[in-house]
Motif scaffolding. Structure first.
Motif, PDB file in Angstrom:
ATOM      1  N   UNK A   1       0.701 -19.783 -24.200  1.00 50.07           N
ATOM      2  CA  UNK A   1       1.972 -19.803 -23.606  1.00 50.07           C
ATOM      3  C   UNK A   1       1.890 -20.044 -22.370  1.00 50.07           C
ATOM      4  N   UNK A   2       0.636 -19.841 -21.541  1.00 52.15           N
ATOM      5  CA  UNK A   2       0.616 -20.322 -20.275  1.00 52.15           C
ATOM      6  C   UNK A   2       0.783 -21.941 -20.084  1.00 52.15           C
ATOM      7  N   UNK A   3      -0.152 -22.608 -21.229  1.00 60.16           N
ATOM      8  CA  UNK A   3      -0.179 -23.904 -21.434  1.00 60.16           C
ATOM      9  C   UNK A   3       1.214 -24.571 -21.680  1.00 60.16           C
ATOM     10  N   UNK A   4       2.129 -23.953 -22.549  1.00 58.59           N
ATOM     11  CA  UNK A   4       3.200 -24.553 -22.567  1.00 58.59           C
ATOM     12  C   UNK A   4       4.015 -24.199 -21.123  1.00 58.59           C
ATOM     13  N   UNK A   5       3.886 -23.271 -20.576  1.00 64.48           N
ATOM     14  CA  UNK A   5       4.586 -22.986 -19.260  1.00 64.48           C
ATOM     15  C   UNK A   5       4.269 -23.920 -18.225  1.00 64.48           C
ATOM     16  N   UNK A   6       3.077 -24.231 -18.052  1.00 62.20           N
ATOM     17  CA  UNK A   6       2.626 -25.278 -17.108  1.00 62.20           C
ATOM     18  C   UNK A   6       3.251 -26.626 -17.456  1.00 62.20           C
TER      19      UNK A   6
ATOM     20  N   UNK B   1       5.441 -27.513 -19.658  1.00 61.55           N
ATOM     21  CA  UNK B   1       6.707 -27.813 -19.485  1.00 61.55           C
ATOM     22  C   UNK B   1       7.597 -27.589 -18.178  1.00 61.55           C
ATOM     23  N   UNK B   2       7.043 -26.960 -17.157  1.00 60.68           N
ATOM     24  CA  UNK B   2       7.588 -27.173 -15.871  1.00 60.68           C
ATOM     25  C   UNK B   2       7.136 -28.501 -15.383  1.00 60.68           C
ATOM     26  N   UNK B   3       6.112 -29.075 -15.516  1.00 66.88           N
ATOM     27  CA  UNK B   3       5.609 -30.204 -15.000  1.00 66.88           C
ATOM     28  C   UNK B   3       6.534 -31.352 -15.523  1.00 66.88           C
ATOM     29  N   UNK B   4       6.922 -31.315 -16.708  1.00 64.72           N
ATOM     30  CA  UNK B   4       7.506 -32.408 -17.542  1.00 64.72           C
ATOM     31  C   UNK B   4       9.147 -32.251 -16.709  1.00 64.72           C
ATOM     32  N   UNK B   5       9.618 -30.992 -16.728  1.00 67.48           N
ATOM     33  CA  UNK B   5      10.941 -30.837 -16.132  1.00 67.48           C
ATOM     34  C   UNK B   5      11.123 -31.453 -14.595  1.00 67.48           C
ATOM     35  N   UNK B   6       9.992 -31.282 -13.820  1.00 65.61           N
ATOM     36  CA  UNK B   6       9.676 -31.674 -12.398  1.00 65.61           C
ATOM     37  C   UNK B   6       9.620 -33.287 -12.509  1.00 65.61           C
ATOM     38  N   UNK B   7       9.042 -33.633 -13.550  1.00 64.59           N
ATOM     39  CA  UNK B   7       8.856 -35.242 -13.575  1.00 64.59           C
ATOM     40  C   UNK B   7      10.150 -35.961 -13.770  1.00 64.59           C
ATOM     41  N   UNK B   8      11.041 -35.188 -14.605  1.00 64.63           N
ATOM     42  CA  UNK B   8      12.290 -35.770 -15.057  1.00 64.63           C
ATOM     43  C   UNK B   8      13.310 -35.574 -13.818  1.00 64.63           C
ATOM     44  N   UNK B   9      12.918 -35.114 -12.551  1.00 68.12           N
ATOM     45  CA  UNK B   9      13.941 -34.846 -11.338  1.00 68.12           C
ATOM     46  C   UNK B   9      14.948 -34.553 -11.774  1.00 68.12           C
ATOM     47  N   UNK B  10      15.287 -33.007 -12.416  1.00 69.27           N
ATOM     48  CA  UNK B  10      16.441 -32.510 -12.676  1.00 69.27           C
ATOM     49  C   UNK B  10      17.027 -31.421 -11.679  1.00 69.27           C
ATOM     50  N   UNK B  11      16.508 -31.647 -10.544  1.00 68.08           N
ATOM     51  CA  UNK B  11      17.076 -30.876  -9.342  1.00 68.08           C
ATOM     52  C   UNK B  11      18.367 -30.971  -9.122  1.00 68.08           C
ATOM     53  N   UNK B  12      19.109 -31.988  -9.332  1.00 68.92           N
ATOM     54  CA  UNK B  12      20.693 -32.137  -9.351  1.00 68.92           C
ATOM     55  C   UNK B  12      21.443 -31.258 -10.126  1.00 68.92           C
ATOM     56  N   UNK B  13      20.596 -30.790 -11.257  1.00 68.89           N
ATOM     57  CA  UNK B  13      21.504 -30.070 -12.358  1.00 68.89           C
ATOM     58  C   UNK B  13      21.289 -28.514 -12.022  1.00 68.89           C
ATOM     59  N   UNK B  14      20.793 -28.110 -10.965  1.00 70.79           N
ATOM     60  CA  UNK B  14      20.700 -26.895 -10.491  1.00 70.79           C
ATOM     61  C   UNK B  14      22.200 -26.481  -9.747  1.00 70.79           C
ATOM     62  N   UNK B  15      22.941 -25.465 -10.035  1.00 71.88           N
ATOM     63  CA  UNK B  15      24.364 -25.069  -9.280  1.00 71.88           C
ATOM     64  C   UNK B  15      24.102 -24.985  -8.017  1.00 71.88           C
TER      65      UNK B  15
ATOM     66  N   UNK C   1       3.852 -22.180  -2.056  1.00 70.31           N
ATOM     67  CA  UNK C   1       3.799 -23.286  -1.346  1.00 70.31           C
ATOM     68  C   UNK C   1       2.419 -23.838  -0.818  1.00 70.31           C
ATOM     69  N   UNK C   2       1.458 -22.919  -0.935  1.00 70.16           N
ATOM     70  CA  UNK C   2       0.172 -23.569  -0.425  1.00 70.16           C
ATOM     71  C   UNK C   2      -0.421 -24.241  -1.484  1.00 70.16           C
ATOM     72  N   UNK C   3       0.022 -24.332  -2.696  1.00 66.81           N
ATOM     73  CA  UNK C   3      -0.656 -25.280  -3.700  1.00 66.81           C
ATOM     74  C   UNK C   3       0.577 -26.404  -3.952  1.00 66.81           C
ATOM     75  N   UNK C   4      -0.289 -27.650  -4.500  1.00 63.58           N
ATOM     76  CA  UNK C   4       0.679 -28.731  -5.000  1.00 63.58           C
ATOM     77  C   UNK C   4       0.246 -29.266  -6.531  1.00 63.58           C
ATOM     78  N   UNK C   5       1.146 -29.894  -6.660  1.00 68.75           N
ATOM     79  CA  UNK C   5       0.872 -30.507  -8.221  1.00 68.75           C
ATOM     80  C   UNK C   5       0.669 -29.391  -9.514  1.00 68.75           C
ATOM     81  N   UNK C   6      -0.293 -29.804 -10.281  1.00 64.46           N
ATOM     82  CA  UNK C   6      -0.453 -28.766 -11.429  1.00 64.46           C
ATOM     83  C   UNK C   6      -0.875 -27.522 -10.929  1.00 64.46           C
ATOM     84  N   UNK C   7      -1.741 -27.324  -9.741  1.00 67.49           N
ATOM     85  CA  UNK C   7      -2.147 -26.091  -9.272  1.00 67.49           C
ATOM     86  C   UNK C   7      -0.885 -24.929  -8.919  1.00 67.49           C
ATOM     87  N   UNK C   8       0.291 -25.475  -8.663  1.00 69.33           N
ATOM     88  CA  UNK C   8       1.461 -24.828  -8.282  1.00 69.33           C
ATOM     89  C   UNK C   8       2.033 -24.336  -9.517  1.00 69.33           C
ATOM     90  N   UNK C   9       1.937 -25.210 -10.596  1.00 69.02           N
ATOM     91  CA  UNK C   9       2.410 -24.789 -11.889  1.00 69.02           C
ATOM     92  C   UNK C   9       1.435 -23.798 -12.659  1.00 69.02           C
TER      93      UNK C   9
END
Length: 334
Positions: A155-160, A162-176, A79-87
Motif C-alpha cells: 500500500x505504501x509503495x502504491x501511494x509513493x 502514485x503520488x510521484x506519477x501524478x506530480x510528474x504529470x503536472x496536474x496542479x492546474x486541476x486543483x480547484x 518541506x524539509x524533504x525533496x523528491x521521492x523522500x517527500x512522497x
C-alpha cells in the motif's frame, strides 16, 4: 522464538481464546455451533468483539500519535524533504491518520492549502485510508503478521509511486482555485497539553467507533453469510486462481462500496476461507477503502475531473498489479 511468536499471535492477535469462550456461551444456550446458524452466530460475535477491542485501543493510540502531526507541522516536516523522500514521508504519515478516505480528504485539502506539493499530498491521500497501523494489527489477527506486513508495504509503495506519477504529470492546474488560494495561518494552532491530547484521543476513539461500528457489523454479517451459506465452489470459481480476471473483478466490485478497512476484513476473511485467491481478496479491500464512491464525490469538490480520473486510474492500476503479485506468491504466504 517461533513458538513464542505463534503463541503471541494466537493469544493477542487472533484472540483464539475469545472464539472458544463465545462458542462455550452459545453451547450454554443450547445452540449447536456446528450447525450453519450456530457457526454464523459464533463468527459474528467473535469478529465484532475482536475488531471492536482492537479498534478502540488502536484509535486511541493512533489519535494520540496524530495529535503531534497537525497539518502545519506535517507541512514543516515534509518541506524539509525533496523528491521521492517527500512522497515516502507523506505515505508513512498517512499510516498514522484517519481510517477512511472521507476523513482523509479534509486533511488532504489542508495540506494543499498549506503549500505541500500535489504529488506529495496524493501520496498521503492514497496511503491514509489504504494502510494504517490499525490495519497492520487487525490484518495480523486474521491473516498473520507476514501477510499484513506485505499488505501495508504494498500500500505504501502504491501511494509513493502514485503520488510521484501524478506530480510528474503536472496536474496542479486541476486543483480547484478555492483550495489553492485558501489562507493557511500556522499561528492559529496552539500547542496542546498532554491532557488535551488524551481528551482528543478519547473523543476521536468514541467518535470514530460510533461511525464505524455499523460498517463493522454489516461487514461481519456479510462475512458470516459467505462463510456459512455460500458454496465454496461458487466462490473459488469466480474469485479463485482459476479465473485470470478475478483481481480485476474484485477491484471493480469494491469501488462503489463504502466501508473502512475494519468493515471489509471480515468479508475478506470469509472469501479467503471459501477459496478466493489472496491477491483477489486484498485487492477488494484496497479498492473499497481507497476508491469508494462517496469519498470520490467528496474529492470531486476539491479537484477537477481530469485529476480525479487520473487519481482513480492510478490507484486502480496499482491495486490490480498488487493483487496479481499477491496471487503469484500466495503459496509462499499461506
Amino acid at each position: 522464538m517461533t513458538e513464542f511468536f505463534n503463541s503471541f499471535e494466537s493469544v493477542f492477535l487472533k484472540l483464539e481464546w475469545l472464539n472458544g469462550f463465545i462458542e462455550y456461551l452459545l453451547c450454554l444456550l443450547n445452540i449447536d455451533t456446528k450447525s450453519a446458524f450456530g457457526s454464523a452466530l459464533n463468527f459474528f460475535f467473535y469478529d465484532v468483539i475482536k475488531i471492536s477491542i482492537f479498534l478502540l485501543v488502536l484509535i486511541f493510540t493512533i489519535s494520540y500519535i496524530q495529535s503531534y502531526f497537525p497539518p502545519h507541522k506535517t507541512k514543516d516536516i515534509i518541506s524539509k524533504f525533496k523528491g521521492v523522500k517527500a512522497n515516502i514521508l507523506a505515505a508513512l504519515l498517512g499510516t498514522v491518520t484517519p481510517f477512511c478516505s472521507c476523513s482523509s480528504i479534509p486533511l488532504f485539502i489542508g495540506f494543499t492549502a498549506a503549500g505541500v506539493r500535489t504529488g506529495v499530498t496524493f501520496s498521503f491521500l492514497i496511503s491514509s485510508p489504504m494502510v494504517d497501523l490499525g490495519s497492520l494489527v487487525i490484518l495480523s489477527s486474521v491473516f498473520g503478521f507476514k501477510i499484513a506486513a506485505i499488505y501495508v508495504v504494498s500500500g505504501i509503495v502504491i501511494a509513493v509511486l502514485g503520488g510521484m506519477f501524478i506530480q510528474r504529470m503536472n496536474m496542479d492546474r486541476y486543483i480547484e482555485d478555492f483550495i489553492k488560494n485558501a489562507a493557511f495561518n500556522s499561528s492559529e494552532f496552539a500547542k496542546p497539553t498532554q491532557i488535551d491530547r488524551l481528551v482528543y484521543s478519547k473523543n476521536q476513539m468514541l467518535s470514530t467507533y460510533k461511525k464505524t461500528i455499523v460498517y463493522i457489523m454489516a461487514g461481519v454479517a456479510i462475512g458470516a453469510f459467505i462463510h456459512n451459506c455460500i458454496p465454496e465452489n461458487f466462490v473459488s470459481d469466480i474469485l479463485g486462481g482459476s479465473n485470470p480476471f478475478s483481481v480485476i473483478l474484485s477491484t471493480i466490485v469494491g469501488i462503489p462500496m463504502y466501508a473502512d478497512i475494519f468493515g471489509t476484513i471480515p468479508i475478506a476473511e470469509a472469501l479467503l476461507a471459501k477459496g478466493a485467491s489472496l491477491g483477489t481478496v486484498l485487492s477488494f479491500m484496497m479498492a473499497v477503502t481507497t476508491l469508494s464512491l462517496p469519498s470520490m464525490l467528496m474529492l470531486k469538490k476539491a479537484i477537477k475531473m481530469p485529476l480525479l480520473a487520473m487519481f482513480v486510474a492510478t490507484c486502480t492500476i496499482g491495486i490490480i498489479i498488487s493483487g496479481y503479485l499477491f496471487n503469484a506468491i500466495e503459496l509462499y504466504l499461506l
